[in-house]
Design a protein around this motif. Structure first.
Motif, PDB file in Angstrom:
ATOM      1  N   SER A 156     -36.417 -14.158  27.723  1.00  0.00           N
ATOM      2  CA  SER A 156     -37.319 -14.416  26.607  1.00  0.00           C
ATOM      3  C   SER A 156     -38.665 -13.729  26.820  1.00  0.00           C
ATOM      4  O   SER A 156     -39.252 -13.174  25.884  1.00  0.00           O
ATOM      5  N   ASP A 224     -33.032 -30.146  27.600  1.00  0.00           N
ATOM      6  CA  ASP A 224     -33.677 -28.830  27.687  1.00  0.00           C
ATOM      7  C   ASP A 224     -32.656 -27.742  27.999  1.00  0.00           C
ATOM      8  O   ASP A 224     -32.641 -26.676  27.371  1.00  0.00           O
ATOM      9  N   TYR A 228     -31.605 -24.638  25.390  1.00  0.00           N
ATOM     10  CA  TYR A 228     -31.771 -23.217  25.684  1.00  0.00           C
ATOM     11  C   TYR A 228     -30.429 -22.487  25.721  1.00  0.00           C
ATOM     12  O   TYR A 228     -30.304 -21.364  25.232  1.00  0.00           O
ATOM     13  N   ILE A 271     -32.689 -16.263  22.878  1.00  0.00           N
ATOM     14  CA  ILE A 271     -33.840 -17.147  22.761  1.00  0.00           C
ATOM     15  C   ILE A 271     -34.899 -16.414  21.954  1.00  0.00           C
ATOM     16  O   ILE A 271     -35.130 -15.235  22.146  1.00  0.00           O
ATOM     17  N   ASP A 275     -41.008 -17.774  22.843  1.00  0.00           N
ATOM     18  CA  ASP A 275     -40.470 -18.816  23.697  1.00  0.00           C
ATOM     19  C   ASP A 275     -41.566 -19.524  24.467  1.00  0.00           C
ATOM     20  O   ASP A 275     -42.644 -19.012  24.666  1.00  0.00           O
TER      21      ASP A 275
END
Length: 282
Positions: A156, A224, A228, A271, A275
């Motif tokens: 990212s 989390d 992602y 992503i 980010d």
């Protein structure tokens, strides 16, 4: 952290550079040598759970990621090659790690997780009724996902700093001639810190959580990781189609087949460029 901010006599801050900046600059001109180095560095994120003694610690992997983030890249092939290799690695390792944690949830909590949202209340209630031994086993499983998270955050960061949109990533082919891949980088963001807060919080001295806090933290880390890992680019096929429409019919057909088949064989983890690893907000 390995980033070094160099300040000139006029107090104008220069771009961050890695500790191994000079070493990389010596081999950067050779595509074979620089790719060989990058490949070996990325292999350091492959934690083999069956042979923990040979794996790097998370702190050491963060050091490697810092260097990869701040190397003095000059041509587009350099960050694109890293992103491509991260995608190939995550498409295999990431899904395996997610499934391992799901298997533990099903085994110990009788909780079945899928690609949809997490039922926080249901999962939290079930965690209250299990022993500390099971909680530690779940935490150990999540610990093995941190290198994967670190690679996702590195990707990212590179996308954001070097303006690598999904079109560039999809169209990139490392087997093409250096005349095509080694085009100079014309624009980049400077003085953007690589600060993967999720990883930094993990390597801090362990806080003494009570029973409830420990379980809530476990759910947060799982959420989390899942967020992602499953943040795929749903517009990949649309992007390929829009590119094909701009090309001659014969060329777009062959190009579309090449890229389309690749995206169907493996999941590409995408992503967004804005980010959390860039500004430190997670």
């Amino acid at each position: 952290m390995t980033k070094v901010a160099v300040t000139s006599m006029t107090n104008q801050q220069l771009p961050y550079c890695s500790v191994n900046h000079f070493l990389y600059s010596l081999i950067r001109s050779s595509r074979v040598y620089r790719r060989g180095l990058i490949t070996q560095l990325l292999k350091m994120f492959d934690n083999d759970s069956s042979n923990i003694s040979s794996s790097l610690t998370l702190e050491e992997q963060l050091f490697v990621a810092d260097n990869l983030a701040y190397f003095p890249y000059q041509v587009q092939d350099e960050p694109l090659f890293i992103v491509e290799q991260i995608d190939l690695s995550i498409s295999v390792i990431g899904s395996t790690q997610l499934q391992q944690f799901r298997d533990l949830l099903k085994q110990h909590l009788d909780y079945i997780d899928d690609d949809e949202g997490i039922d926080m209340n249901k999962l939290e209630n079930k965690l209250y009724d299990v022993s500390e031994t099971i909680i530690n086993e779940l935490n150990q499983c999540l610990r093995l996902t941190k290198p994967t998270m670190l690679l996702l955050l590195l990707k990212s960061y590179l996308k954001d700093v070097y303006y690598l949109n999904d079109t560039k990533i999809i169209e990139y082919d490392h087997t093409e001639s250096s005349k095509i891949t080694d085009r100079p980088i014309l624009t980049r963001k400077i003085n953007v810190k690589f600060e993967p807060k999720i990883i930094l919080d993990t390597i801090k001295p362990i806080n003494t959580y009570d029973t409830i806090q420990k379980r809530k933290q476990l759910i947060k880390e799982f959420a989390d990781f899942k967020r992602y890992l499953l943040a795929f680019d749903t517009d990949i096929e649309d992007t390929i189609q829009s590119i094909s429409e701009l090309l001659p019919a014969s060329f777009s057909t062959s190009k579309g087949k090449k890229k389309g088949s690749g995206s169907s064989r493996r999941r590409k983890v995408m992503i967004d460029s804005d980010d959390d690893s860039v500004n430190g907000d997670f």
